[in-house]
Design a protein around this motif. Sequence first.
Motif, mmCIF file in Angstrom:
data_model
loop_
_atom_site.group_PDB
_atom_site.id
_atom_site.type_symbol
_atom_site.label_atom_id
_atom_site.label_comp_id
_atom_site.label_asym_id
_atom_site.label_seq_id
_atom_site.Cartn_x
_atom_site.Cartn_y
_atom_site.Cartn_z
ATOM 1 N N ARG A 28 38.792 28.966 54.603
ATOM 2 C CA ARG A 28 39.505 29.560 55.741
ATOM 3 C C ARG A 28 39.319 28.727 57.005
ATOM 4 O O ARG A 28 40.225 28.580 57.808
ATOM 5 C CB ARG A 28 39.020 30.994 55.977
ATOM 6 N N GLN A 29 38.125 28.179 57.189
ATOM 7 C CA GLN A 29 37.865 27.375 58.380
ATOM 8 C C GLN A 29 38.630 26.060 58.333
ATOM 9 O O GLN A 29 39.160 25.607 59.347
ATOM 10 C CB GLN A 29 36.356 27.106 58.521
ATOM 11 N N ARG A 30 38.683 25.450 57.181
ATOM 12 C CA ARG A 30 39.344 24.148 57.062
ATOM 13 C C ARG A 30 40.856 24.285 56.989
ATOM 14 O O ARG A 30 41.576 23.378 57.371
ATOM 15 C CB ARG A 30 38.831 23.417 55.809
ATOM 16 N N GLY A 31 41.336 25.399 56.477
ATOM 17 C CA GLY A 31 42.780 25.582 56.355
ATOM 18 C C GLY A 31 43.307 25.092 55.024
ATOM 19 O O GLY A 31 42.702 24.253 54.353
ATOM 20 N N LEU A 32 44.455 25.631 54.642
ATOM 21 C CA LEU A 32 45.084 25.280 53.377
ATOM 22 C C LEU A 32 46.415 24.589 53.628
ATOM 23 O O LEU A 32 47.193 25.012 54.474
ATOM 24 C CB LEU A 32 45.360 26.540 52.545
ATOM 25 N N ASP A 33 46.645 23.520 52.905
ATOM 26 C CA ASP A 33 47.969 22.918 52.804
ATOM 27 C C ASP A 33 48.473 23.226 51.400
ATOM 28 O O ASP A 33 47.912 22.739 50.420
ATOM 29 C CB ASP A 33 47.908 21.401 53.012
ATOM 30 N N ILE A 34 49.499 24.063 51.306
ATOM 31 C CA ILE A 34 49.979 24.532 50.009
ATOM 32 C C ILE A 34 51.378 23.982 49.750
ATOM 33 O O ILE A 34 52.311 24.253 50.518
ATOM 34 C CB ILE A 34 50.047 26.081 49.967
ATOM 35 N N VAL A 35 51.516 23.198 48.698
ATOM 36 C CA VAL A 35 52.847 22.776 48.258
ATOM 37 C C VAL A 35 53.250 23.648 47.071
ATOM 38 O O VAL A 35 52.523 23.746 46.083
ATOM 39 C CB VAL A 35 52.891 21.287 47.870
ATOM 40 N N VAL A 36 54.391 24.311 47.197
ATOM 41 C CA VAL A 36 54.948 25.119 46.121
ATOM 42 C C VAL A 36 55.978 24.256 45.398
ATOM 43 O O VAL A 36 56.931 23.775 46.018
ATOM 44 C CB VAL A 36 55.623 26.395 46.675
ATOM 45 N N ALA A 37 55.772 24.032 44.106
ATOM 46 C CA ALA A 37 56.722 23.247 43.313
ATOM 47 C C ALA A 37 57.453 24.190 42.363
ATOM 48 O O ALA A 37 56.823 24.888 41.574
ATOM 49 C CB ALA A 37 56.003 22.158 42.526
ATOM 50 N N ILE A 38 58.783 24.221 42.477
ATOM 51 C CA ILE A 38 59.590 25.148 41.677
ATOM 52 C C ILE A 38 60.473 24.379 40.701
ATOM 53 O O ILE A 38 61.211 23.472 41.084
ATOM 54 C CB ILE A 38 60.455 26.051 42.583
ATOM 55 N N ASP A 39 60.366 24.761 39.454
ATOM 56 C CA ASP A 39 61.176 24.205 38.369
ATOM 57 C C ASP A 39 62.613 24.722 38.523
ATOM 58 O O ASP A 39 62.847 25.927 38.545
ATOM 59 C CB ASP A 39 60.568 24.674 37.042
ATOM 60 N N ILE A 40 63.579 23.804 38.645
ATOM 61 C CA ILE A 40 64.977 24.217 38.770
ATOM 62 C C ILE A 40 65.810 23.686 37.598
ATOM 63 O O ILE A 40 67.019 23.490 37.719
ATOM 64 C CB ILE A 40 65.594 23.806 40.128
#
Length: 204
Positions: A4-16
């Motif tokens: 929580r202190q460092r933070g999250l970088d979240i990439v959502v990859a969606i199959d299309i």
Amino acid sequence: EEVRQRGLDIVVAIDISKSMLAGDIQPNRLARAKLAAMDLLQQARSDRLGLVAFSGSAFLQCPLTVDDSVFRQSLDGLDVNTISRGGTAISAAIETAMSAFTQEDNYKVLVLLTDGEDHDSGALEAARQAAAKGLEIFTIGVGTPDGDLIRVPDAAGKSDFVRDENGNVVKSRLNERILQELAGASKRGFYLPLRGAKVIDTLY
């Protein structure tokens, strides 16, 4: 607490890929994957989110951002015609996600929403290489092991089943084994099937 202190970088990859039009989860796999991404957006209020679209190739649909509306617009624009090349290039999705991360001090997270079918042979090796560089991989299985036939609209707007080169209808099944292996390549990663109301709560 450290996360929580460092933070999250979240990439959502969606199959299309076209298999994501299968209706074994309603209304179809792609629609449910997009709803799951919206659920994650609601949860991840203070995190940066990015979006990768993939089928036979992959591209960054939305760079990492804290702007909810930008992510939502990018998500809305996804459909099975966004990428013309068929297949499920999970390795390309992982590599494209890795190129999106810019802040070294944030935790790097990939959330992969896919049926895992027709995946490329390099997917697991790409996951291992990315994990060695600090990526945490969480896989969400979209579909059912029993699977379903795939309906696609034709040029006239009618729908027909996807067929193989011999004219036989194609049944698409969720490949949970590869998704478990991909998540297992990273230290904290795990696999979840997209079933029930609390999947994204559990993930987050």
